[in-house]
Design a protein around this motif. Structure first.
Motif: not given
Length: 355
Positions: A326-327, A330, A333-334, A337, A353, A355
């Motif tokens: 769950w960490h 993201p 996914v980033e 992207r 980044k 987070a």
């Protein structure tokens, strides 16, 4: 329901067989979806926050490190399921030897125990074809730990699909220093000696091979050459030849051996790629993703050479024992992207980044 009992009820519910089954299927579904897009080939982790986690939960420091190793097992399975080929983890810094002796000894014993468990129960690594490599200054480790490390490396060396790099004990400065030393050693080693194409011995050998018996030609050379001045003829002995006179009794092979030249590699050919090939991570793909937990925003002398203009860096606030899918989700996914955006723009990008 009273607030006093709600946390216990939630814990019971999350660990019930139906809930665990649903969560496991959801994890597999998410990982399968991620693997359909671009996946980083090389991911590095700074596993930071074990001691802080232990303090926050009022447990022993060594227990916090133990939970950190369990988090590593979870992360490895996620990475290998997604398709990551190389995972590099910062397990122990050379600077950590400055910590209290009891903590250093505890970490060494913990590493020994976990590596032994890895040898005895290596299903995870064998399932994904992952081999273990321990990178760092081996001479700083106790003999019993070195023995276990060698067995872990030997046990998994047949796996060729993925790699787990355990940096233990390690700093980038030590790695770069080692790479420079090995490069200097390589470029200080002489290449195979060879003679120059126009050496006197080669010319002599060529003349003799064409004329057959070289004595006649040498005699003709002496007869056709002008006589030396009388003042010099009395002083020179007939057995001494000038620099332009070829001696028929001399061996061409001996003359060629005397003309051999010692050749060293050209230092002008040393490039950044040369040093990369002498790093501990030589042969690994470039570093795509750098992740550090605990909210600390620094590299701490880890993978400084491997980080390049396309390495994406993420500093996460969670502590390492808490790190899970769950960490990680993201972050992946980033990363995907940004990769797709880079493909559209055609320009390499690098962002940091938090987070």
């Amino acid at each position: 329901m009273s607030d006093l009992y709600f946390p216990h009820f939630r814990s019971w519910l999350m660990h019930s067989p139906p809930a665990e089954f649903i969560i496991r299927k959801l994890r597999e579904l998410l990982i399968g979806g991620l693997s359909q897009g671009p996946i980083p080939r090389h991911v590095a982790f700074v596993m930071d926050g074990n001691r802080r986690y232990a303090r926050n939960h009022k447990i022993e420091t060594i227990e916090g490190h133990h939970l950190g190793f369990e988090a590593l097992a979870r992360v490895l399975e996620i990475c290998y399921k997604c398709g990551v080929k190389v995972v590099t983890v910062f397990a122990f810094s050379i600077e950590n030897f400055n910590r209290p002796k009891y903590e250093v000894d505890g970490l060494m014993q913990l590493a020994k125990v976990k590596l032994e468990q890895l040898i005895q129960h290596g299903e995870l690594l064998d399932r994904y074809g992952a081999s273990v490599r321990v990178l760092g200054e081996r001479d700083l480790l106790p003999p019993d730990v070195l023995e276990v490390i060698d067995r872990a490396v030997s046990t998994t060396k047949h796996n060729k699909e993925c790699v787990l790099n355990i940096c233990f004990p390690y700093t980038s400065r030590a790695e770069i220093t080692s790479a420079i030393k090995s490069t200097v050693d390589e470029y200080s080693t002489t290449l195979r000696p060879h003679s120059t194409p126009f050496s006197q011995s080669r010319i002599t050998q060529k003349i003799l091979s064409k004329q057959g018996d070289g004595s006649e030609m040498l005699s003709s050379i002496r007869e056709s050459s002008p006589p030396p001045p009388s003042s010099r003829s009395d002083d020179l002995d007939d057995s001494v030849s000038s620099t332009t006179t070829l001696q028929p009794d001399s061996s061409p092979l001996k003359q060629e051996a005397d003309s051999n030249i010692t050749i060293y590699p050209n230092a002008e050919t040393i490039t950044a790629e040369t040093l990369t090939n002498h790093m501990y991570t030589a042969g690994d793909p470039p570093l795509d993703l750098f992740i550090r937990t605990s909210g600390v925003e620094r590299f701490s002398d880890f993978m400084l050479w491997q980080c390049h203009e396309e390495t994406q860096i993420f500093f996460l606030k969670c502590l390492w024992p808490e790190f899970d899918l769950w960490h990680f989700l993201p972050v992946l996914v980033e990363w995907q992207r940004r990769q797709k955006q880079k493909e559209r723009d055609g320009l390499p990008r690098r962002r940091v980044k938090q987070a």
